[in-house]
Scaffold this motif. Structure first.
Motif, PDB file in Angstrom:
ATOM      1  N   ILE A   1      34.124  50.787  46.690  1.00  0.00           N
ATOM      2  CA  ILE A   1      34.705  50.943  45.206  1.00  0.00           C
ATOM      3  C   ILE A   1      35.383  52.264  45.026  1.00  0.00           C
TER       4      ILE A   1
ATOM      5  N   PHE B   1      39.027  52.561  45.898  1.00  0.00           N
ATOM      6  CA  PHE B   1      39.702  51.457  45.537  1.00  0.00           C
ATOM      7  C   PHE B   1      41.041  51.797  44.357  1.00  0.00           C
ATOM      8  N   SER B   2      42.013  51.214  44.641  1.00  0.00           N
ATOM      9  CA  SER B   2      43.123  51.293  43.556  1.00  0.00           C
ATOM     10  C   SER B   2      43.278  49.863  43.088  1.00  0.00           C
ATOM     11  N   CYS B   3      42.988  49.831  41.990  1.00  0.00           N
ATOM     12  CA  CYS B   3      42.980  48.241  41.090  1.00  0.00           C
ATOM     13  C   CYS B   3      44.059  48.105  40.394  1.00  0.00           C
TER      14      CYS B   3
ATOM     15  N   CYS C   1      41.153  40.779  39.095  1.00  0.00           N
ATOM     16  CA  CYS C   1      41.384  42.165  39.251  1.00  0.00           C
ATOM     17  C   CYS C   1      41.443  42.192  40.774  1.00  0.00           C
TER      18      CYS C   1
ATOM     19  N   CYS D   1      42.014  44.802  44.133  1.00  0.00           N
ATOM     20  CA  CYS D   1      41.797  45.952  44.670  1.00  0.00           C
ATOM     21  C   CYS D   1      42.183  46.157  46.085  1.00  0.00           C
ATOM     22  N   THR D   2      42.548  47.272  46.215  1.00  0.00           N
ATOM     23  CA  THR D   2      42.652  47.834  47.897  1.00  0.00           C
ATOM     24  C   THR D   2      43.017  49.279  48.022  1.00  0.00           C
TER      25      THR D   2
ATOM     26  N   THR E   1      42.727  43.417  50.689  1.00  0.00           N
ATOM     27  CA  THR E   1      42.602  43.079  49.171  1.00  0.00           C
ATOM     28  C   THR E   1      41.430  42.323  49.120  1.00  0.00           C
TER      29      THR E   1
ATOM     30  N   CYS F   1      40.054  45.871  35.050  1.00  0.00           N
ATOM     31  CA  CYS F   1      39.686  46.548  36.430  1.00  0.00           C
ATOM     32  C   CYS F   1      38.632  47.725  36.361  1.00  0.00           C
TER      33      CYS F   1
ATOM     34  N   THR G   1      35.864  49.507  38.862  1.00  0.00           N
ATOM     35  CA  THR G   1      35.833  50.815  39.387  1.00  0.00           C
ATOM     36  C   THR G   1      35.063  51.874  38.636  1.00  0.00           C
TER      37      THR G   1
END
Length: 217
Positions: free
Chosen positions: A123, A126-128, A135, A137-138, A148, A157, A161
């Motif tokens: 987490i 993460f870029s969500c 949501c 996220c990757t 993903t 999101c 996060t």
């Protein structure tokens, strides 16, 4: 004279059984196990409420349930006379069950720490972004083949996060404490069973009361 001495020995033994701190299972261990297990289960169910798509390994209510059962056995041990020597089969079964469940609780707590630490690390990178009611996220939004993570029924999101990350950190701390308490309970049970033994039977003495009590180094 001999009968009076024997009666005195019996009285002293009963008094020691009532007053010796080590002769009863420490109430604080069972209480801590109860509080920690209920807290862990509560946090786990809150995490499921935030994201129902979380897997069972990421919502460790199962570890809390096991330690909750351990705490119940601990309270049972507090209600009976706790002695290193098993006097009844029921007392022996309760002691063995407590030791085994404490060990299992320790192992499960370590597993929870590993799983929660892994997801907490994920987490952090993460870029969500929201995709409808989910949501997505990757770690690398620019990489089309990057793995993903999809959190279903999470429209905001920041819950992943921010809020969920805090709960993972809380699970790590709670399970570290739970692991230490379970380890303490197992060690106390082991020490009370094996740290003392009887040796040096006196010649011509038919009674085990006259054995010499030796403390294990």
């Amino acid at each position: 004279m001999g009968m009076e001495g024997s009666a005195s020995d019996d009285s002293d033994g009963e008094k020691d059984g009532r007053t010796c701190l080590g002769c009863r299972f420490p109430l604080i261990i069972a209480t801590l196990q109860l509080v920690l297990s209920v807290t862990i289960m509560t946090v786990a169910f809150v995490m499921v409420f935030i994201s129902p798509s979380l897997m069972a390994r990421e919502t460790p209510y199962w570890a809390g349930i096991i330690v909750f059962l351990v705490s119940i056995l601990g309270f049972v041990l507090c209600c009976i006379t706790y002695l290193p020597d098993e006097r009844t089969s029921m007392q022996f079964i309760v002691k063995v069950s407590y030791f085994l469940l404490c060990t299992l609780g320790l192992i499960l707590s370590i597993l929870v720490i590993a799983f929660s630490s892994h997801h907490y690390t994920l987490i952090n990178g993460f870029s969500c972004q929201e995709k409808g009611e989910d949501c997505s996220c990757t770690h690398d939004p620019e990489d089309p083949i990057a793995r993903t993570f999809l959190y279903a029924n999470v429209s905001d999101c920041s819950a992943i996060t921010g809020t969920l990350k805090i709960y993972f950190l809380l699970q790590i701390m709670l399970n570290v404490a739970q692991a230490l308490v379970c380890l303490s309970g197992a060690l106390i049970m082991w020490m009370h069973r094996y740290q003392m033994f009887f040796a040096g039977l006196q010649i011509g003495s038919p009674s085990p009361r006259q054995w010499k009590k030796v403390n294990h180094p």
